[in-house]
Design a protein around this motif. Structure first.
Motif: not given
Length: 140
Positions: A29-38, A74-75, A135-137
């Motif tokens: 996913l790279g930077e497509q996901v807000d890792w600080s939240r997930q 996907g997510r 689901n990873l927003m």
């Protein structure tokens, strides 16, 4: 993306379990996901599930493998944790009461708060499967 990890029932491998999950997702996913939240919720859910297998299902049997499966569409994320233990009868589960100040029994509650969906299958071909879904927003 699908990946699988077979790992001993030993809490010394907890860091490897965490890195496997987060590194696999980061590659995909790279930077497509807000890792600080997930990342915190995913790490906590996986750590809770894996440590319960080690401490309860495979108690004193470190040679029994834990099988972890990760699927990302996907997510939509699905994590399966497979064990060879006797299993847990969810019909006997009573959510802990804050007044009781009990030490155990919070795992199921934690998993259901952290993940979008939690399923448990008892004795599927001699193993038990805990399935965690979320689901990873996307980054806003």
């Amino acid at each position: 993306m699908r990946t699988e990890l077979h790992i001993p029932s030993d809490l010394r491998f907890l860091g490897i379990v965490e890195r496997w999950l987060l590194d696999s997702l980061a590659i995909e996913l790279g930077e497509q996901v807000d890792w600080s939240r997930q990342s915190s919720r995913l790490r906590l859910a996986l750590v809770e599930a894996y440590s319960n297998v080690v401490r309860h299902a495979h108690r004193n049997q470190p040679d029994l493998p834990v099988i972890l499966r990760l699927e990302l569409r996907g997510r939509d994320l699905a994590i399966e944790i497979w064990d060879h233990g006797q299993g847990f009868d969810l019909s006997t589960y009573l959510a802990p009461s804050p007044e009781a100040m009990q030490e155990h029994g919070y795992g199921w509650l934690i998993l259901n708060r952290l993940m979008d969906r939690v399923e448990y299958q008892l004795q599927v071909n001699g193993r038990n499967c805990l399935k965690l879904q979320a689901n990873l927003m996307s980054v806003v």
